[in-house]
Design a protein around this motif. Structure first.
Motif, PDB file in Angstrom:
ATOM      1  N   ALA A  42       0.835  -1.206   0.000  1.00 34.56           N
ATOM      2  CA  ALA A  42       0.000   0.000   0.000  1.00 34.56           C
ATOM      3  C   ALA A  42       0.868   1.253   0.000  1.00 34.56           C
ATOM      4  N   ALA A  43       1.953   1.237   0.758  1.00 32.98           N
ATOM      5  CA  ALA A  43       2.856   2.394   0.800  1.00 32.98           C
ATOM      6  C   ALA A  43       3.474   2.656  -0.565  1.00 32.98           C
ATOM      7  N   ALA A  44       3.887   1.600  -1.253  1.00 30.32           N
ATOM      8  CA  ALA A  44       4.507   1.751  -2.565  1.00 30.32           C
ATOM      9  C   ALA A  44       3.530   2.352  -3.571  1.00 30.32           C
ATOM     10  N   GLU A  45       2.272   1.990  -3.469  1.00 30.37           N
ATOM     11  CA  GLU A  45       1.267   2.525  -4.390  1.00 30.37           C
ATOM     12  C   GLU A  45       1.024   4.013  -4.145  1.00 30.37           C
ATOM     13  N   LEU A  46       1.130   4.430  -2.890  1.00 28.26           N
ATOM     14  CA  LEU A  46       0.873   5.821  -2.537  1.00 28.26           C
ATOM     15  C   LEU A  46       2.052   6.741  -2.836  1.00 28.26           C
ATOM     16  N   LEU A  47       3.262   6.174  -2.944  1.00 26.93           N
ATOM     17  CA  LEU A  47       4.472   6.981  -3.101  1.00 26.93           C
ATOM     18  C   LEU A  47       5.263   6.554  -4.336  1.00 26.93           C
ATOM     19  N   PRO A  48       4.809   6.919  -5.522  1.00 27.97           N
ATOM     20  CA  PRO A  48       5.538   6.537  -6.728  1.00 27.97           C
ATOM     21  C   PRO A  48       6.948   7.106  -6.736  1.00 27.97           C
TER      22      PRO A  48
END
Length: 266
Positions: A186-192
């Motif tokens: 989820a973090a990776a999706e929010l922070l490209p």
């Protein structure tokens, strides 16, 4: 912030709160929750991504959060905004039985809530190569910074080989956030363009490893501005590390502690 007497909390909410209604609550991962609140713009200055807000999470307690996004009335879809204002999006780090976590997990769409703010926004300052270092509780702030510059996934973009980066216009973002393994996707999706590292036994341990590798591969020329947010002890150690291993000037390292080991309401 620490607890305060209930009468003062009541007065603060009445005097400074802006009436809103919870629109949606979405659990993105075990430790991340996206809260959307329909509320009007403040009279003195409009909501902006990165603004600090407060929500009352108990009889004597308020907690600080960051605005990840605000869509003004008229810019939202047919079921958002309207007479009640635009839609504010806040990302919340859920942890244990903390007051904010307990309060949020007991809320539902349609509940009324008072939003206090806007408070200070993060001091971004000048810089074409920005380094972001933080943890789970800083994801919303970093996402707001990226969105404000229109950042999207950017591949390598000249970053050190062990990192990724995101580019918008003349600004390049790179960095890392330290999160629980269950929240990594989820973090990776929010922070490209920002690396996600899995937290280790001690706060900041994974981030220190990332900084060491990235600084070495960049020959010390890693960025011209750094934003260190989150755990107070980690911020101190990373600031020292950056000063010793990179070309960053001390005045170009922006720090903002959100929490400290053993302390409540920092």
């Amino acid at each position: 912030m620490p607890s305060i007497p209930a009468p003062i909390a009541d007065f603060t909410e009445r005097k400074f709160g802006i009436a809103g209604t919870i629109r949606t609550i979405t659990r993105l991962s075990p430790g991340l929750l996206r809260l959307q609140v329909t509320c009007p713009q403040p009279k003195r200055k409009p909501w902006q991504p990165g603004h600090e807000i407060e929500l009352r999470v108990g009889e004597r307690a308020f907690r600080h959060y960051s605005v990840m996004d605000y869509s003004p009335a008229g810019a939202t879809d047919a079921d958002g905004g309207g007479a009640g204002g635009g839609v504010m999006t806040v990302l919340v780090h859920l942890h244990g039985t903390a007051p904010g976590t307990t309060w949020l997990l007991g809320r539902a769409a349609g509940d009324e809530v008072a939003v206090l703010g806007p408070g200070h926004a993060l001091d971004r300052g000048p810089g074409e190569r920005r380094l972001l270092l933080g943890d789970t509780c800083t994801i919303g702030t970093f996402a707001a910074m990226l969105a404000a510059d229109g950042v999207g996934p950017g591949g390598d973009n000249g970053a050190p080989a062990t990192t990724t980066a995101a580019v918008a216009g003349g600004v390049r973002y790179l960095g890392a956030v330290e999160v629980a393994e269950a929240d990594a996707a989820a973090a990776a999706e929010l922070l490209p363009g920002i690396d996600v590292v899995v937290e280790q036994a001690a706060p900041g341990e994974a981030l220190a490893g990332w900084v060491g590798n990235a600084a070495a591969e960049a020959g010390g020329d890693l960025a011209d501005r750094a934003h260190l947010i989150g755990h107070a002890g980690t911020i101190q150690s990373l600031r020292t590390m950056l000063r010793a291993t990179t070309t960053l000037d001390r005045r170009a390292i922006v720090t903002k502690p959100y929490w400290a080991t053993g302390k409540v309401g920092l």
